[in-house]
Motif scaffolding. Structure first.
Motif, PDB file in Angstrom:
ATOM      1  N   ASN A 144     -22.833  20.780  88.323  1.00 21.56           N
ATOM      2  CA  ASN A 144     -23.549  19.626  87.779  1.00 21.56           C
ATOM      3  C   ASN A 144     -24.639  19.171  88.739  1.00 21.56           C
ATOM      4  OD1 ASN A 144     -22.297  18.118  89.835  1.00 21.56           O
ATOM      5  ND2 ASN A 144     -20.559  17.617  88.522  1.00 21.56           N
ATOM      6  N   ASN A 145     -25.331  18.110  88.360  1.00 25.83           N
ATOM      7  CA  ASN A 145     -26.468  17.644  89.149  1.00 25.83           C
ATOM      8  C   ASN A 145     -26.057  17.204  90.555  1.00 25.83           C
ATOM      9  OD1 ASN A 145     -28.259  18.155  87.070  1.00 25.83           O
ATOM     10  ND2 ASN A 145     -28.131  16.082  86.229  1.00 25.83           N
ATOM     11  N   TRP A 146     -24.870  16.605  90.688  1.00 27.41           N
ATOM     12  CA  TRP A 146     -24.390  16.181  92.008  1.00 27.41           C
ATOM     13  C   TRP A 146     -24.181  17.383  92.927  1.00 27.41           C
ATOM     14  CZ3 TRP A 146     -24.820  11.644  94.088  1.00 27.41           C
ATOM     15  CH2 TRP A 146     -24.810  10.498  93.288  1.00 27.41           C
ATOM     16  N   PHE A 147     -23.638  18.462  92.381  1.00 24.59           N
ATOM     17  CA  PHE A 147     -23.410  19.656  93.193  1.00 24.59           C
ATOM     18  C   PHE A 147     -24.736  20.282  93.626  1.00 24.59           C
ATOM     19  CE2 PHE A 147     -22.525  24.154  93.937  1.00 24.59           C
ATOM     20  CZ  PHE A 147     -21.431  24.070  94.778  1.00 24.59           C
ATOM     21  N   ILE A 148     -25.715  20.296  92.712  1.00 25.41           N
ATOM     22  CA  ILE A 148     -27.038  20.823  93.063  1.00 25.41           C
ATOM     23  C   ILE A 148     -27.677  19.963  94.149  1.00 25.41           C
ATOM     24  CG2 ILE A 148     -29.374  21.226  92.187  1.00 25.41           C
ATOM     25  CD1 ILE A 148     -28.087  21.868  89.468  1.00 25.41           C
ATOM     26  N   LEU A 149     -27.545  18.635  94.008  1.00 29.82           N
ATOM     27  CA  LEU A 149     -28.079  17.721  95.021  1.00 29.82           C
ATOM     28  C   LEU A 149     -27.422  17.972  96.370  1.00 29.82           C
ATOM     29  CD1 LEU A 149     -29.801  15.294  95.853  1.00 29.82           C
ATOM     30  CD2 LEU A 149     -27.947  13.798  95.056  1.00 29.82           C
ATOM     31  N   ALA A 150     -26.127  18.253  96.368  1.00 30.46           N
ATOM     32  CA  ALA A 150     -25.412  18.529  97.617  1.00 30.46           C
ATOM     33  C   ALA A 150     -26.004  19.739  98.332  1.00 30.46           C
ATOM     34  CB  ALA A 150     -23.932  18.756  97.335  1.00 30.46           C
ATOM     35  N   GLN A 151     -26.397  20.757  97.572  1.00 27.96           N
ATOM     36  CA  GLN A 151     -26.986  21.949  98.192  1.00 27.96           C
ATOM     37  C   GLN A 151     -28.353  21.624  98.796  1.00 27.96           C
ATOM     38  OE1 GLN A 151     -24.541  24.282  98.179  1.00 27.96           O
ATOM     39  NE2 GLN A 151     -23.623  22.650  96.945  1.00 27.96           N
ATOM     40  N   VAL A 152     -29.118  20.794  98.100  1.00 27.33           N
ATOM     41  CA  VAL A 152     -30.429  20.378  98.627  1.00 27.33           C
ATOM     42  C   VAL A 152     -30.256  19.583  99.923  1.00 27.33           C
ATOM     43  CG1 VAL A 152     -32.490  18.979  98.183  1.00 27.33           C
ATOM     44  CG2 VAL A 152     -31.497  20.374  96.345  1.00 27.33           C
ATOM     45  N   LEU A 153     -29.310  18.650  99.912  1.00 25.34           N
ATOM     46  CA  LEU A 153     -29.041  17.853 101.112  1.00 25.34           C
ATOM     47  C   LEU A 153     -28.524  18.729 102.242  1.00 25.34           C
ATOM     48  CD1 LEU A 153     -27.382  14.798  99.345  1.00 25.34           C
ATOM     49  CD2 LEU A 153     -29.608  14.816 100.504  1.00 25.34           C
ATOM     50  N   GLY A 154     -27.770  19.767 101.907  1.00 23.63           N
ATOM     51  CA  GLY A 154     -27.292  20.706 102.914  1.00 23.63           C
ATOM     52  C   GLY A 154     -28.439  21.448 103.574  1.00 23.63           C
ATOM     53  N   VAL A 155     -29.437  21.849 102.786  1.00 25.01           N
ATOM     54  CA  VAL A 155     -30.609  22.534 103.339  1.00 25.01           C
ATOM     55  C   VAL A 155     -31.383  21.591 104.269  1.00 25.01           C
ATOM     56  CG1 VAL A 155     -32.847  23.565 102.768  1.00 25.01           C
ATOM     57  CG2 VAL A 155     -30.817  24.137 101.408  1.00 25.01           C
ATOM     58  N   ILE A 156     -31.531  20.331 103.858  1.00 18.95           N
ATOM     59  CA  ILE A 156     -32.210  19.343 104.709  1.00 18.95           C
ATOM     60  C   ILE A 156     -31.442  19.165 106.019  1.00 18.95           C
ATOM     61  CG2 ILE A 156     -32.908  16.917 104.912  1.00 18.95           C
ATOM     62  CD1 ILE A 156     -33.328  16.916 101.867  1.00 18.95           C
ATOM     63  N   THR A 157     -30.114  19.124 105.927  1.00 12.89           N
ATOM     64  CA  THR A 157     -29.277  19.016 107.126  1.00 12.89           C
ATOM     65  C   THR A 157     -29.522  20.191 108.060  1.00 12.89           C
ATOM     66  OG1 THR A 157     -27.557  17.858 105.871  1.00 12.89           O
ATOM     67  CG2 THR A 157     -26.908  18.831 107.975  1.00 12.89           C
ATOM     68  N   ILE A 158     -29.595  21.391 107.503  1.00 13.18           N
ATOM     69  CA  ILE A 158     -29.838  22.599 108.302  1.00 13.18           C
ATOM     70  C   ILE A 158     -31.166  22.479 109.056  1.00 13.18           C
ATOM     71  CG2 ILE A 158     -30.444  25.052 108.133  1.00 13.18           C
ATOM     72  CD1 ILE A 158     -28.325  25.289 105.936  1.00 13.18           C
ATOM     73  N   ILE A 159     -32.201  21.997 108.373  1.00 15.86           N
ATOM     74  CA  ILE A 159     -33.524  21.869 108.996  1.00 15.86           C
ATOM     75  C   ILE A 159     -33.464  20.928 110.200  1.00 15.86           C
ATOM     76  CG2 ILE A 159     -35.875  21.006 108.655  1.00 15.86           C
ATOM     77  CD1 ILE A 159     -35.616  21.961 105.723  1.00 15.86           C
ATOM     78  N   PHE A 160     -32.812  19.759 110.024  1.00 13.09           N
ATOM     79  CA  PHE A 160     -32.720  18.801 111.127  1.00 13.09           C
ATOM     80  C   PHE A 160     -31.840  19.329 112.257  1.00 13.09           C
ATOM     81  CE2 PHE A 160     -34.457  15.686 108.158  1.00 13.09           C
ATOM     82  CZ  PHE A 160     -35.242  14.923 108.997  1.00 13.09           C
ATOM     83  N   GLU A 161     -30.728  19.968 111.906  1.00 15.92           N
ATOM     84  CA  GLU A 161     -29.829  20.491 112.941  1.00 15.92           C
ATOM     85  C   GLU A 161     -30.515  21.597 113.737  1.00 15.92           C
ATOM     86  OE1 GLU A 161     -27.073  19.517 114.090  1.00 15.92           O
ATOM     87  OE2 GLU A 161     -26.408  18.056 112.635  1.00 15.92           O
ATOM     88  N   PHE A 162     -31.207  22.490 113.048  1.00 16.39           N
ATOM     89  CA  PHE A 162     -31.900  23.567 113.752  1.00 16.39           C
ATOM     90  C   PHE A 162     -32.974  23.001 114.676  1.00 16.39           C
ATOM     91  CE2 PHE A 162     -35.110  26.769 114.441  1.00 16.39           C
ATOM     92  CZ  PHE A 162     -34.374  27.927 114.637  1.00 16.39           C
TER      93      PHE A 162
END
Length: 205
Positions: A2-20
């Motif tokens: 669902n849309n929440w799960f898709i949003l979670a993946q987007v937020l995960g990618v943003i997290t990766i960018i900041f962590e890296f």
């Protein structure tokens, strides 16, 4: 999905960018600000996963992400000021954070299935090492401890960590931790070429 799960993946990618990005920075206060923002997106990722699949298995992860966000942002202000008073406050705050992590780690070990208590014990040791490593001076302690911590966290995101009979792989969780390890490797490749450079980052501020 669902849309929440898709949003979670987007937020995960943003997290990766900041962590890296955070592990390419030598300056302590800028490092804490960057990783603190990353931790906030990490928190929102877990919240979105909870909205998609149920909050029961996400509460402890949201607590851990909140802990990380607060810790990093407080340390950011402390290291930005860099006065004797702020350093004293920072040390006291560090001791409080160690106490919180120790209590949370012990509870995690006690509540974990017997088969994986060894993994949660390693996780507690790794988490405590990382919290201390973040505070210690220089650029090496935090990168050594985060590598150890990331390896342990990766194991908790695999079927090896038996939770509620759920044997799924948390691909995004693994990707976030792998990004930290890759960032440390990239940092040392760049560091070896110019170790005296005061700050290593991909773009000028």
């Amino acid at each position: 999905m669902n849309n929440w799960f898709i949003l979670a993946q987007v937020l995960g990618v943003i997290t990766i960018i900041f962590e890296f990005t955070s592990y390419q920075i030598k300056n302590k206060s800028k490092y804490f600000l960057t990783t603190g923002i990353g931790s906030f997106f990490w928190l929102t990722m877990f919240f979105s996963v909870g909205m998609a699949t149920g909050m029961d298995t996400q509460i402890s992860l949201m607590v851990a992400a909140s802990y990380s966000t607060v810790r990093n942002l407080v340390f950011w202000k402390i290291f930005a000021k860099n006065t004797p008073q702020s350093k004293e406050i920072g040390l006291n705050f560090l001791l409080i954070m160690i106490g919180v992590a120790l209590v949370a780690g012990v509870l995690s070990i006690i509540n974990a299935p017997e088969q994986v208590r060894w993994l949660h014990t390693l996780g507690m040791i790794a988490a405590l090492s990382f919290v201390i490593g973040q505070y210690l001076p220089g650029v090496h302690y935090v990168r050594i401890t985060v590598t150890f911590y990331a390896i342990i966290v990766i194991l908790t995101q695999t079927p090896l960590n038996i939770l509620y009979g759920d044997f799924r792989w948390n691909i995004m969780g693994i990707a976030i931790e792998v990004a930290k390890i890759v960032s440390v490797i990239v940092f040392y490749i760049r560091f070896s070429k110019n170790p005296k450079q005061p700050q290593l980052q991909f773009a000028k501020p």
